[in-house]
Design a protein around this motif. Structure first.
Motif, PDB file in Angstrom:
ATOM      1  N   PRO A 102       0.833  -1.210   0.000  1.00 41.30           N
ATOM      2  CA  PRO A 102       0.000   0.000   0.000  1.00 41.30           C
ATOM      3  C   PRO A 102       0.866   1.258   0.000  1.00 41.30           C
ATOM      4  CG  PRO A 102      -0.830  -1.585   1.601  1.00 41.30           C
ATOM      5  CD  PRO A 102       0.483  -2.118   1.125  1.00 41.30           C
ATOM      6  N   GLY A 103       0.573   2.154  -0.912  1.00 41.57           N
ATOM      7  CA  GLY A 103       1.312   3.399  -1.011  1.00 41.57           C
ATOM      8  C   GLY A 103       2.549   3.326  -1.876  1.00 41.57           C
ATOM      9  N   ALA A 104       2.964   2.117  -2.263  1.00 39.04           N
ATOM     10  CA  ALA A 104       4.206   1.977  -3.033  1.00 39.04           C
ATOM     11  C   ALA A 104       4.064   2.545  -4.443  1.00 39.04           C
ATOM     12  CB  ALA A 104       4.622   0.506  -3.095  1.00 39.04           C
ATOM     13  N   ALA A 105       2.927   2.347  -5.073  1.00 39.38           N
ATOM     14  CA  ALA A 105       2.732   2.856  -6.432  1.00 39.38           C
ATOM     15  C   ALA A 105       2.776   4.382  -6.445  1.00 39.38           C
ATOM     16  CB  ALA A 105       1.411   2.356  -6.999  1.00 39.38           C
ATOM     17  N   VAL A 106       2.180   5.001  -5.434  1.00 43.03           N
ATOM     18  CA  VAL A 106       2.209   6.462  -5.343  1.00 43.03           C
ATOM     19  C   VAL A 106       3.636   6.952  -5.132  1.00 43.03           C
ATOM     20  CG1 VAL A 106       1.457   8.455  -3.987  1.00 43.03           C
ATOM     21  CG2 VAL A 106      -0.155   6.612  -4.506  1.00 43.03           C
ATOM     22  N   MET A 107       4.374   6.273  -4.248  1.00 49.05           N
ATOM     23  CA  MET A 107       5.757   6.667  -3.995  1.00 49.05           C
ATOM     24  C   MET A 107       6.616   6.460  -5.240  1.00 49.05           C
ATOM     25  SD  MET A 107       7.810   8.048  -1.848  1.00 49.05           S
ATOM     26  CE  MET A 107       6.889   7.943  -0.286  1.00 49.05           C
ATOM     27  N   ALA A 108       6.403   5.356  -5.957  1.00 50.99           N
ATOM     28  CA  ALA A 108       7.165   5.109  -7.179  1.00 50.99           C
ATOM     29  C   ALA A 108       6.895   6.204  -8.203  1.00 50.99           C
ATOM     30  CB  ALA A 108       6.809   3.740  -7.758  1.00 50.99           C
ATOM     31  N   ALA A 109       5.633   6.646  -8.312  1.00 50.32           N
ATOM     32  CA  ALA A 109       5.300   7.730  -9.238  1.00 50.32           C
ATOM     33  C   ALA A 109       5.982   9.033  -8.824  1.00 50.32           C
ATOM     34  CB  ALA A 109       3.786   7.912  -9.294  1.00 50.32           C
ATOM     35  N   LEU A 110       6.050   9.286  -7.514  1.00 50.49           N
ATOM     36  CA  LEU A 110       6.737  10.479  -7.016  1.00 50.49           C
ATOM     37  C   LEU A 110       8.227  10.415  -7.343  1.00 50.49           C
ATOM     38  CD1 LEU A 110       6.702  13.089  -5.378  1.00 50.49           C
ATOM     39  CD2 LEU A 110       6.911  11.727  -3.296  1.00 50.49           C
ATOM     40  N   PHE A 111       8.822   9.236  -7.171  1.00 53.11           N
ATOM     41  CA  PHE A 111      10.227   9.050  -7.517  1.00 53.11           C
ATOM     42  C   PHE A 111      10.446   9.280  -9.010  1.00 53.11           C
ATOM     43  CE2 PHE A 111      13.220   7.009  -4.369  1.00 53.11           C
ATOM     44  CZ  PHE A 111      12.539   7.460  -3.246  1.00 53.11           C
ATOM     45  N   LEU A 112       9.569   8.735  -9.840  1.00 53.03           N
ATOM     46  CA  LEU A 112       9.726   8.875 -11.282  1.00 53.03           C
ATOM     47  C   LEU A 112       9.668  10.337 -11.704  1.00 53.03           C
ATOM     48  CD1 LEU A 112       7.621   5.842 -12.535  1.00 53.03           C
ATOM     49  CD2 LEU A 112      10.045   6.253 -13.028  1.00 53.03           C
ATOM     50  N   GLY A 113       8.719  11.084 -11.148  1.00 48.27           N
ATOM     51  CA  GLY A 113       8.628  12.495 -11.473  1.00 48.27           C
ATOM     52  C   GLY A 113       9.876  13.256 -11.054  1.00 48.27           C
ATOM     53  N   GLY A 127      22.513   8.199 -14.360  1.00 46.96           N
ATOM     54  CA  GLY A 127      22.017   7.049 -13.610  1.00 46.96           C
ATOM     55  C   GLY A 127      20.555   7.165 -13.234  1.00 46.96           C
ATOM     56  N   ASP A 128      19.975   8.363 -13.317  1.00 46.43           N
ATOM     57  CA  ASP A 128      18.564   8.520 -12.952  1.00 46.43           C
ATOM     58  C   ASP A 128      17.649   7.812 -13.945  1.00 46.43           C
ATOM     59  OD1 ASP A 128      19.243   9.926 -10.721  1.00 46.43           O
ATOM     60  OD2 ASP A 128      18.487  11.873 -11.422  1.00 46.43           O
ATOM     61  N   GLU A 129      17.998   7.817 -15.234  1.00 48.69           N
ATOM     62  CA  GLU A 129      17.148   7.153 -16.217  1.00 48.69           C
ATOM     63  C   GLU A 129      17.169   5.637 -16.014  1.00 48.69           C
ATOM     64  OE1 GLU A 129      14.353   6.467 -18.889  1.00 48.69           O
ATOM     65  OE2 GLU A 129      14.945   8.448 -18.157  1.00 48.69           O
ATOM     66  N   GLU A 130      18.336   5.091 -15.660  1.00 51.04           N
ATOM     67  CA  GLU A 130      18.415   3.645 -15.386  1.00 51.04           C
ATOM     68  C   GLU A 130      17.552   3.274 -14.190  1.00 51.04           C
ATOM     69  OE1 GLU A 130      21.987   4.654 -17.800  1.00 51.04           O
ATOM     70  OE2 GLU A 130      20.942   5.588 -16.104  1.00 51.04           O
ATOM     71  N   LEU A 131      17.561   4.106 -13.162  1.00 49.64           N
ATOM     72  CA  LEU A 131      16.722   3.840 -11.997  1.00 49.64           C
ATOM     73  C   LEU A 131      15.248   3.986 -12.358  1.00 49.64           C
ATOM     74  CD1 LEU A 131      16.228   3.261  -9.031  1.00 49.64           C
ATOM     75  CD2 LEU A 131      16.714   5.671  -8.529  1.00 49.64           C
ATOM     76  N   ALA A 132      14.914   4.970 -13.177  1.00 46.80           N
ATOM     77  CA  ALA A 132      13.524   5.151 -13.607  1.00 46.80           C
ATOM     78  C   ALA A 132      13.024   3.918 -14.366  1.00 46.80           C
ATOM     79  CB  ALA A 132      13.399   6.400 -14.478  1.00 46.80           C
ATOM     80  N   LEU A 187      12.068   1.327 -11.824  1.00 50.98           N
ATOM     81  CA  LEU A 187      10.815   1.662 -11.139  1.00 50.98           C
ATOM     82  C   LEU A 187       9.610   1.416 -12.041  1.00 50.98           C
ATOM     83  CD1 LEU A 187      12.041   4.903  -9.380  1.00 50.98           C
ATOM     84  CD2 LEU A 187      11.031   2.948  -8.188  1.00 50.98           C
ATOM     85  N   ARG A 188       9.718   1.805 -13.305  1.00 45.35           N
ATOM     86  CA  ARG A 188       8.602   1.570 -14.234  1.00 45.35           C
ATOM     87  C   ARG A 188       8.344   0.075 -14.408  1.00 45.35           C
ATOM     88  NH1 ARG A 188      10.562   6.466 -16.919  1.00 45.35           N
ATOM     89  NH2 ARG A 188      12.194   5.247 -17.955  1.00 45.35           N
ATOM     90  N   ALA A 189       9.416  -0.706 -14.497  1.00 46.12           N
ATOM     91  CA  ALA A 189       9.252  -2.151 -14.639  1.00 46.12           C
ATOM     92  C   ALA A 189       8.640  -2.757 -13.388  1.00 46.12           C
ATOM     93  CB  ALA A 189      10.598  -2.803 -14.944  1.00 46.12           C
ATOM     94  N   ALA A 190       9.072  -2.298 -12.218  1.00 47.19           N
ATOM     95  CA  ALA A 190       8.551  -2.834 -10.961  1.00 47.19           C
ATOM     96  C   ALA A 190       7.070  -2.521 -10.797  1.00 47.19           C
ATOM     97  CB  ALA A 190       9.340  -2.280  -9.780  1.00 47.19           C
ATOM     98  N   ALA A 191       6.668  -1.352 -11.317  1.00 46.92           N
ATOM     99  CA  ALA A 191       5.264  -0.959 -11.228  1.00 46.92           C
ATOM    100  C   ALA A 191       4.415  -1.582 -12.326  1.00 46.92           C
ATOM    101  CB  ALA A 191       5.155   0.560 -11.278  1.00 46.92           C
ATOM    102  N   GLY A 192       5.031  -2.354 -13.231  1.00 49.20           N
ATOM    103  CA  GLY A 192       4.303  -3.000 -14.312  1.00 49.20           C
ATOM    104  C   GLY A 192       4.004  -2.114 -15.491  1.00 49.20           C
ATOM    105  N   ASP A 193       4.700  -0.959 -15.575  1.00 48.23           N
ATOM    106  CA  ASP A 193       4.435  -0.009 -16.651  1.00 48.23           C
ATOM    107  C   ASP A 193       5.422  -0.114 -17.802  1.00 48.23           C
ATOM    108  OD1 ASP A 193       2.296   1.036 -15.234  1.00 48.23           O
ATOM    109  OD2 ASP A 193       3.546   2.512 -14.200  1.00 48.23           O
ATOM    110  N   ALA A 194       6.382  -1.029 -17.708  1.00 46.97           N
ATOM    111  CA  ALA A 194       7.379  -1.181 -18.767  1.00 46.97           C
ATOM    112  C   ALA A 194       7.992  -2.566 -18.661  1.00 46.97           C
ATOM    113  CB  ALA A 194       8.467  -0.107 -18.643  1.00 46.97           C
TER     114      ALA A 194
END
Length: 248
Positions: free
Chosen positions: A54-65, A74-79, A82-89
């Motif tokens: 709970p709350g992880a998807a919101v936090m991941a979106a905040l991190f991505l932004g 290195g920020d793009e590699e981390l992004a 995060l997108r893959a972990a959230a199921g968006d890539a």
């Protein structure tokens, strides 16, 4: 939040990361601005998102932004993680390697005339070259095995100098910023820069977080170029109805 992270908040954050405790990590991230800890906490947030906490998807979106806005190396590699972990890539085609990015950064940014090193691909351990001289015999042949070791070049302090320049641009105190600009001119720049910052505890802490983030990002980018990435891990208490997970 505008005041940044205090030492207690950072200890709690690091403790949650060390324990691979996604629930505590998400709570700890409310104690300071995420922009200052994106590389530090990003893999933990990815693990929490992969677990569906709970709350992880919101936090991941905040991190991505924040990663898109910041744009450090290195920020793009981390992004991507995060997108893959959230199921968006799609999951990046990189092999997980349990390496400490902070230690890897130290090898990468060591003196080219003296250091560098290698990473043990079976354990993720970083070994400086100066303390890692193999002797003759079978062990030496094993130490030369490219299937076991990832060799790390020593790239020197150029990137670290750029960190100081960029940090000065973010200093709000014009007098302090001017003193820092003067300090980084010529030989001994790193020592003089730190001497000036030592008189301002708040700016000293901010600089170390800034530098650590950039170093971790550079280590992440170098690792990705070599075909590896830190593992995504997260632990969920059995009482939550889920079970502990390993690297993703």
């Amino acid at each position: 939040m505008v005041e940044g992270w205090d030492e207690g908040g950072l200890r709690t954050l690091r403790g949650a990361l060390h324990a691979q405790d996604g629930v505590t990590l998400l709570a700890a991230l409310r104690r300071g601005p995420v922009r200052e800890v994106l590389q530090l906490a990003g893999d933990g947030v990815a693990g929490a998102a992969a677990q569906g906490l709970p709350g992880a998807a919101v936090m991941a979106a905040l991190f991505l932004g924040s990663l898109r806005e910041r744009g450090f190396r290195g920020d793009e590699e981390l992004a991507d993680r995060l997108r893959a972990a959230a199921g968006d890539a799609a999951i990046p085609f990189l092999r997980p390697l349990a390496v400490d990015l902070e230690t890897l950064a130290m090898l990468l940014e060591s003196d080219p005339a003296e250091s560098g090193g290698r990473v043990d691909l079976s354990t993720g351990e970083c070994r400086p070259a100066l303390t890692d001289e193999p002797g003759p015999g079978p062990e030496a042949e094993e130490d030369d095995d490219p299937e076991r070791w990832l060799y790390v070049p020593a790239l020197g302090s150029r990137a670290g100098y750029r960190d100081m320049e960029l940090f000065i641009e973010e200093v709000g105190d014009a007098t302090l910023a001017n003193r820092l600009r003067i300090a980084i001119g010529g030989r001994g720049a790193f020592r003089r820069f730190k001497d000036v910052l030592a008189g301002d505890e708040h700016s000293w802490r901010r600089y170390h977080r800034f530098r650590d983030e950039r170093q971790r990002g550079r280590a992440r980018a170098w690792l990705a170029e070599a075909g590896y990435c830190p593992p995504i891990t997260s632990r969920v208490e059995p009482s939550s109805g889920s079970f502990p997970s390993g690297p993703v």
